[in-house]
Write an enzyme that holds these catalytic residues in place. Structure first.
Site, PDB file in Angstrom:
ATOM      1  N   ARG A 186       5.488  21.717 -25.073  1.00 47.93           N
ATOM      2  CA  ARG A 186       6.094  23.027 -24.801  1.00 47.93           C
ATOM      3  C   ARG A 186       6.462  23.725 -26.109  1.00 47.93           C
ATOM      4  O   ARG A 186       7.457  23.398 -26.746  1.00 47.93           O
ATOM      5  CB  ARG A 186       7.355  22.824 -23.948  1.00 47.93           C
ATOM      6  CG  ARG A 186       8.141  24.086 -23.678  1.00 47.93           C
ATOM      7  CD  ARG A 186       7.527  24.961 -22.629  1.00 47.93           C
ATOM      8  NE  ARG A 186       7.393  24.263 -21.360  1.00 47.93           N
ATOM      9  CZ  ARG A 186       6.457  24.550 -20.445  1.00 47.93           C
ATOM     10  NH1 ARG A 186       5.578  25.517 -20.657  1.00 47.93           N
ATOM     11  NH2 ARG A 186       6.385  23.864 -19.323  1.00 47.93           N
TER      12      ARG A 186
ATOM     13  N   ARG B 287      -5.557  20.718 -24.483  1.00 46.62           N
ATOM     14  CA  ARG B 287      -4.193  20.591 -25.014  1.00 46.62           C
ATOM     15  C   ARG B 287      -3.622  19.186 -24.851  1.00 46.62           C
ATOM     16  O   ARG B 287      -2.559  18.897 -25.402  1.00 46.62           O
ATOM     17  CB  ARG B 287      -3.259  21.644 -24.397  1.00 46.62           C
ATOM     18  CG  ARG B 287      -3.003  21.495 -22.912  1.00 46.62           C
ATOM     19  CD  ARG B 287      -2.009  22.547 -22.421  1.00 46.62           C
ATOM     20  NE  ARG B 287      -1.764  22.436 -20.990  1.00 46.62           N
ATOM     21  CZ  ARG B 287      -0.731  22.976 -20.358  1.00 46.62           C
ATOM     22  NH1 ARG B 287       0.164  23.673 -21.033  1.00 46.62           N
ATOM     23  NH2 ARG B 287      -0.580  22.845 -19.055  1.00 46.62           N
TER      24      ARG B 287
ATOM     25  N   HIS C  50      -2.212  29.889 -26.665  1.00 46.25           N
ATOM     26  CA  HIS C  50      -0.998  30.153 -25.874  1.00 46.25           C
ATOM     27  C   HIS C  50       0.233  30.172 -26.793  1.00 46.25           C
ATOM     28  O   HIS C  50       1.197  29.418 -26.621  1.00 46.25           O
ATOM     29  CB  HIS C  50      -0.895  29.032 -24.835  1.00 46.25           C
ATOM     30  CG  HIS C  50       0.017  29.263 -23.686  1.00 46.25           C
ATOM     31  ND1 HIS C  50       1.343  29.583 -23.824  1.00 46.25           N
ATOM     32  CD2 HIS C  50      -0.211  29.175 -22.356  1.00 46.25           C
ATOM     33  CE1 HIS C  50       1.888  29.676 -22.623  1.00 46.25           C
ATOM     34  NE2 HIS C  50       0.972  29.433 -21.712  1.00 46.25           N
TER      35      HIS C  50
ATOM     36  N   ASP D  76       5.112  37.509 -16.855  1.00 45.58           N
ATOM     37  CA  ASP D  76       3.900  36.673 -16.889  1.00 45.58           C
ATOM     38  C   ASP D  76       2.726  37.603 -16.577  1.00 45.58           C
ATOM     39  O   ASP D  76       2.414  37.863 -15.419  1.00 45.58           O
ATOM     40  CB  ASP D  76       4.030  35.560 -15.840  1.00 45.58           C
ATOM     41  CG  ASP D  76       2.943  34.500 -15.979  1.00 45.58           C
ATOM     42  OD1 ASP D  76       2.011  34.703 -16.791  1.00 45.58           O
ATOM     43  OD2 ASP D  76       3.020  33.483 -15.274  1.00 45.58           O
TER      44      ASP D  76
ATOM     45  N   GLU E 112      -0.382  35.612 -26.166  1.00 45.65           N
ATOM     46  CA  GLU E 112      -1.552  34.731 -26.155  1.00 45.65           C
ATOM     47  C   GLU E 112      -2.838  35.531 -26.263  1.00 45.65           C
ATOM     48  O   GLU E 112      -3.025  36.513 -25.552  1.00 45.65           O
ATOM     49  CB  GLU E 112      -1.561  33.933 -24.843  1.00 45.65           C
ATOM     50  CG  GLU E 112      -0.222  33.269 -24.553  1.00 45.65           C
ATOM     51  CD  GLU E 112      -0.139  32.708 -23.139  1.00 45.65           C
ATOM     52  OE1 GLU E 112      -1.185  32.305 -22.582  1.00 45.65           O
ATOM     53  OE2 GLU E 112       0.970  32.681 -22.574  1.00 45.65           O
TER      54      GLU E 112
HETATM   55  O1  TA6 Z   1       0.357  31.780 -20.012  1.00 46.41           O
HETATM   56  C1  TA6 Z   1       1.287  31.965 -19.006  1.00 46.41           C
HETATM   57  C2  TA6 Z   1       1.251  30.762 -18.071  1.00 46.41           C
HETATM   58  O2  TA6 Z   1      -0.006  30.632 -17.480  1.00 46.41           O
HETATM   59  C3  TA6 Z   1       2.377  30.929 -17.060  1.00 46.41           C
HETATM   60  O3  TA6 Z   1       1.925  31.234 -15.756  1.00 46.41           O
HETATM   61  C4  TA6 Z   1       3.135  29.640 -17.143  1.00 46.41           C
HETATM   62  O4  TA6 Z   1       2.757  28.743 -16.208  1.00 46.41           O
HETATM   63  C5  TA6 Z   1       2.831  29.223 -18.570  1.00 46.41           C
HETATM   64  O5  TA6 Z   1       1.508  29.564 -18.804  1.00 46.41           O
HETATM   65  C6  TA6 Z   1       3.140  27.801 -18.996  1.00 46.41           C
HETATM   66  O6  TA6 Z   1       2.323  26.860 -18.395  1.00 46.41           O
HETATM   67  P1  TA6 Z   1       2.592  25.323 -18.640  1.00 46.41           P
HETATM   68  O7  TA6 Z   1       1.512  24.595 -17.885  1.00 46.41           O
HETATM   69  O8  TA6 Z   1       2.494  25.068 -20.112  1.00 46.41           O
HETATM   70  O9  TA6 Z   1       3.959  25.028 -18.112  1.00 46.41           O
END
Ligand code: TA6
Length: 289
Positions: free
Chosen positions: A59, A86, A156, A205, A263
């Site tokens: 994260r 990832r 991201h 989002d 992103e």
């Molecule tokens: O990029 C935005 C997103 O797709 C959100 O919908 C949210 O889920 C975020 O990514 C984080 O995703 P993750 O799987 O890292 O918790």
């Protein structure tokens, strides 16, 4: 200069410049974990509760989402959310240093476990280039197989901000976007961004289409320009807001205050990569103040 190191027990490489700039990349996910500029300021957000154990997505930093974005399945239901890049272990490749900048490449090729969920042959290379006040993250995708396959991709990037409620994002005015908060059940719905800077007062989002030109994130601690290659036509803007931040197991309750994901992505029109062909894309972050 390139150093091999560890962060919370995970193997990493670090690039540094004589001016004091530094970037740290975990081999797990080719994940950029930290970028500090010459003034010592950290420019990326990494959750203090991030799981950095080689088993799950991290994260913060710069997760590489490939070959799908979120759960837009591209014909296979086996892929994990945001793909497998990832959470895979990458290999360190070439590194160069000189002319005031430094760069290193990491690569990923399929093994039996990846072929079981995505039966295509590829080489994915992430090159991180560190220059004074700038960080460029470059992705090269090569189809090394004999059939064409589609992919989506996102860098991201979690930018660190002092306070999301006093932050703004310039450069999206006039673009159309899909709103993942208000239009979750209507994937074809589109809204238009009014002129002026985007500000933040809750969960956001969104996938903006047709982004071109520089974006700028401004917060009390400074301003960062975000640019991307024409091959990445979409921009995702994400902040979980207070309630979702509290619900995420790998983020503190107030984590949302200190991050903004901007992103660089290709989502609305996935790439169909013919056998033997290559694709190239990048995102660059540059400190403005
Ligand atoms: O990029 C935005 C997103 O797709 C959100 O919908 C949210 O889920 C975020 O990514 C984080 O995703 P993750 O799987 O890292 O918790």
């Amino acid at each position: 200069m390139l150093n091999t190191t560890e962060f919370r027990g995970q193997p990493c490489v670090e690039l540094s410049l004589p001016s004091g700039e530094r970037v740290r990349i975990a081999l797990h996910g080719a994940h950029v974990l930290s970028w500090t500029t010459a003034d010592g300021a950290e420019r990326l957000y990494l959750s203090p509760d991030a799981l950095i154990d080689g088993s799950s997505p991290i994260r913060g930093g710069v997760p590489v989402c490939f070959p799908q974005f979120n759960q837009r399945t591209l014909g296979t239901a086996k892929l994990p959310k945001h793909g497998f890049a990832r959470t895979a272990m990458w290999s360190v490749g070439d590194a160069t240093d000189g002319n005031g900048d430094a760069k290193v490449s990491l690569s990923l090729r399929p093994d039996a476990a990846l072929r079981a969920i995505w039966p295509f042959e590829f080489t994915l290379t992430l090159t991180v280039k560190l220059s004074p006040s700038r960080l460029r993250v470059v992705v090269d995708v090569v189809n090394t197989g004999d059939v064409a396959w589609p992919f989506s991709l996102a860098l991201h990037t979690y930018l660190k901000v002092d306070d999301i409620s006093r932050s703004s994002l310039d450069g999206l005015g006039g673009l159309t976007f899909w709103d993942g908060v208000r239009d979750l059940k209507t994937p074809d719905a589109r809204r238009q961004q009014p002129p002026g800077a985007l500000t933040f007062d809750g969960e956001i989002d969104r996938i903006y289409a047709g982004a071109s030109g520089a974006l700028a994130v401004t917060h009390p601690g400074g301003s960062v320009a975000v640019t991307q290659s024409e091959s990445l036509q979409d921009v995702v803007v994400w902040n979980p807001g207070e309630a979702l931040s509290a619900a995420l197991p790998d983020m503190p309750a107030d984590g949302y205050r200190h991050m903004l994901c901007v992103e660089a992505a290709c989502i609305n029109t996935p790439v169909l990569l013919p056998a033997g062909q290559a694709w190239h894309g990048w995102q660059e972050l540059g400190v403005l103040a």
